[in-house]
Write a protein that holds these residues in place. Structure first.
Motif, mmCIF file in Angstrom:
data_model
loop_
_atom_site.group_PDB
_atom_site.id
_atom_site.type_symbol
_atom_site.label_atom_id
_atom_site.label_comp_id
_atom_site.label_asym_id
_atom_site.label_seq_id
_atom_site.Cartn_x
_atom_site.Cartn_y
_atom_site.Cartn_z
ATOM 1 N N TYR A 82 -18.516 -12.433 9.083
ATOM 2 C CA TYR A 82 -17.750 -11.262 8.400
ATOM 3 C C TYR A 82 -17.178 -10.096 9.292
ATOM 4 N N GLU A 83 -18.066 -9.662 9.936
ATOM 5 C CA GLU A 83 -17.648 -8.569 10.704
ATOM 6 C C GLU A 83 -16.466 -9.048 11.888
ATOM 7 N N ALA A 84 -16.885 -10.125 12.287
ATOM 8 C CA ALA A 84 -15.758 -10.524 13.284
ATOM 9 C C ALA A 84 -14.449 -11.027 12.573
ATOM 10 N N ALA A 85 -14.233 -11.554 11.343
ATOM 11 C CA ALA A 85 -13.192 -11.997 10.804
ATOM 12 C C ALA A 85 -12.440 -10.803 9.967
ATOM 13 N N ARG A 86 -13.137 -9.464 9.921
ATOM 14 C CA ARG A 86 -12.651 -8.326 9.043
ATOM 15 C C ARG A 86 -11.249 -7.759 9.681
ATOM 16 N N ALA A 87 -11.468 -7.739 10.963
ATOM 17 C CA ALA A 87 -10.534 -7.013 11.734
ATOM 18 C C ALA A 87 -9.170 -8.028 11.752
ATOM 19 N N THR A 88 -9.521 -9.535 11.976
ATOM 20 C CA THR A 88 -8.268 -10.404 11.697
ATOM 21 C C THR A 88 -7.577 -10.032 10.633
ATOM 22 N N TYR A 89 -8.396 -10.161 9.327
ATOM 23 C CA TYR A 89 -8.011 -9.932 8.038
ATOM 24 C C TYR A 89 -7.032 -8.645 7.883
ATOM 25 N N ALA A 90 -7.575 -7.556 8.344
ATOM 26 C CA ALA A 90 -6.846 -6.436 8.169
ATOM 27 C C ALA A 90 -5.329 -6.460 9.152
ATOM 28 N N GLU A 91 -5.570 -6.967 10.260
ATOM 29 C CA GLU A 91 -4.338 -7.074 11.345
ATOM 30 C C GLU A 91 -3.377 -7.801 10.543
ATOM 31 N N VAL A 92 -3.814 -8.993 10.170
ATOM 32 C CA VAL A 92 -2.805 -10.124 9.480
ATOM 33 C C VAL A 92 -2.143 -9.532 8.267
ATOM 34 N N LEU A 93 -2.999 -9.026 7.533
ATOM 35 C CA LEU A 93 -2.635 -8.437 6.177
ATOM 36 C C LEU A 93 -1.406 -7.229 6.338
ATOM 37 N N SER A 94 -1.794 -6.229 7.360
ATOM 38 C CA SER A 94 -0.846 -5.303 7.530
ATOM 39 C C SER A 94 0.560 -5.826 8.228
ATOM 40 N N SER A 95 0.296 -6.506 9.052
ATOM 41 C CA SER A 95 1.425 -7.435 9.589
ATOM 42 C C SER A 95 2.291 -8.172 8.727
ATOM 43 N N ALA A 96 1.663 -8.858 7.840
ATOM 44 C CA ALA A 96 2.257 -9.630 6.801
ATOM 45 C C ALA A 96 3.120 -8.633 5.816
ATOM 46 N N LEU A 97 2.582 -7.604 5.529
ATOM 47 C CA LEU A 97 3.170 -6.751 4.486
ATOM 48 C C LEU A 97 4.493 -5.855 5.356
ATOM 49 N N ASN A 98 4.034 -5.610 6.541
ATOM 50 C CA ASN A 98 5.167 -5.023 7.457
ATOM 51 C C ASN A 98 6.382 -5.687 7.340
ATOM 52 N N THR A 99 6.107 -7.018 7.718
ATOM 53 C CA THR A 99 7.266 -8.281 7.908
ATOM 54 C C THR A 99 8.019 -8.117 6.245
ATOM 55 N N PHE A 100 7.215 -8.181 5.347
ATOM 56 C CA PHE A 100 7.930 -8.550 3.973
ATOM 57 C C PHE A 100 8.416 -7.379 3.748
ATOM 58 N N ALA A 101 8.231 -5.913 4.022
ATOM 59 C CA ALA A 101 8.563 -4.836 3.777
ATOM 60 C C ALA A 101 10.156 -4.794 3.918
ATOM 61 N N ALA A 102 10.405 -5.697 5.328
ATOM 62 C CA ALA A 102 11.954 -5.650 5.692
ATOM 63 C C ALA A 102 12.748 -6.495 4.789
ATOM 64 N N ASP A 103 11.862 -7.164 4.013
ATOM 65 C CA ASP A 103 12.786 -8.337 3.442
ATOM 66 C C ASP A 103 13.544 -7.922 2.180
ATOM 67 N N PRO A 104 14.778 -8.029 2.175
ATOM 68 C CA PRO A 104 15.714 -7.362 0.809
ATOM 69 C C PRO A 104 14.947 -7.630 -0.627
ATOM 70 N N GLU A 105 14.445 -8.702 -0.657
ATOM 71 C CA GLU A 105 14.069 -9.257 -2.034
ATOM 72 C C GLU A 105 12.522 -9.023 -2.156
ATOM 73 N N LEU A 106 11.652 -8.827 -1.168
ATOM 74 C CA LEU A 106 10.335 -8.558 -1.627
ATOM 75 C C LEU A 106 9.727 -7.007 -0.909
ATOM 76 N N GLY A 107 11.067 -6.589 0.001
ATOM 77 C CA GLY A 107 10.467 -5.121 0.495
ATOM 78 C C GLY A 107 10.365 -3.965 -0.607
ATOM 79 N N PRO A 108 11.158 -4.158 -1.823
ATOM 80 C CA PRO A 108 10.789 -3.122 -2.691
ATOM 81 C C PRO A 108 9.428 -3.324 -3.367
ATOM 82 N N THR A 109 8.890 -4.508 -3.568
ATOM 83 C CA THR A 109 7.791 -4.911 -4.097
ATOM 84 C C THR A 109 6.614 -4.148 -3.086
ATOM 85 N N VAL A 110 6.637 -4.396 -1.784
ATOM 86 C CA VAL A 110 5.859 -3.917 -0.710
ATOM 87 C C VAL A 110 5.792 -2.351 -0.864
#
Length: 149
Positions: free
Chosen positions: A113-141
């Motif tokens: 869990y400790e090893a995977a926690r950083a991956t989870y946080a990194e990928v979650l933030s990256s995905a939300l950042n990516t979708f924040a720029a999407d015209p359709e999903l950005g307002p939801t993010v």
């Protein structure tokens, strides 16, 4: 009957919920792929380990774990079986109620869990950042990230 204006359709509860579901599906796919690739665990396994890790007693009744992870009783039984096979958790009987079964995290489960926690946080933030720029999903993010009082 006249069709509602396009803006009203985009802001209907149905449309908003569909955007939440689309965002959820995209993010879950990215989290699942990264956790599997980097740590050889699935998203449900990660979330189960997280709940067990955060538990004051390092254990949860199987039904409580099922509720926290959003699975049914039979699905959580199979999930804990996989965690048990991997050495990340084990099942234990409740001393006061022999019908009650607990899932208990192991030291190896804590380490994974400790090893995977950083991956989870990194990928979650990256995905939300990516979708924040999407015209359709950005307002939801942006709405999800807006701090509440």
């Amino acid at each position: 009957m006249a069709t509602p204006p396009l803006a009203a359709q985009r802001n209907s509860d149905h449309a908003v919920w569909n955007r939440v579901l689309a965002l959820h599906a995209h993010v879950e796919r990215e989290l699942t792929a990264a956790l599997q690739r980097r740590h050889a665990i699935g998203l449900s396994e990660f979330r189960s380990l997280e709940h067990l890790h955060r538990s004051e007693t390092s254990e949860l009744r199987m039904q409580d774990l099922a509720d926290k992870v959003g699975l049914g009783q039979s699905s959580v039984t199979r999930l804990v079986g996989r965690l048990e096979s991997a050495g990340f958790a084990f099942k234990d009987l409740c001393p006061s109620d022999k019908r009650g079964v607990y899932a208990v995290i192991t030291d190896e489960g804590r380490q994974r869990y400790e090893a995977a926690r950083a991956t989870y946080a990194e990928v979650l933030s990256s995905a939300l950042n990516t979708f924040a720029a999407d015209p359709e999903l950005g307002p939801t993010v942006r709405a999800l990230r807006t701090p509440r009082d």
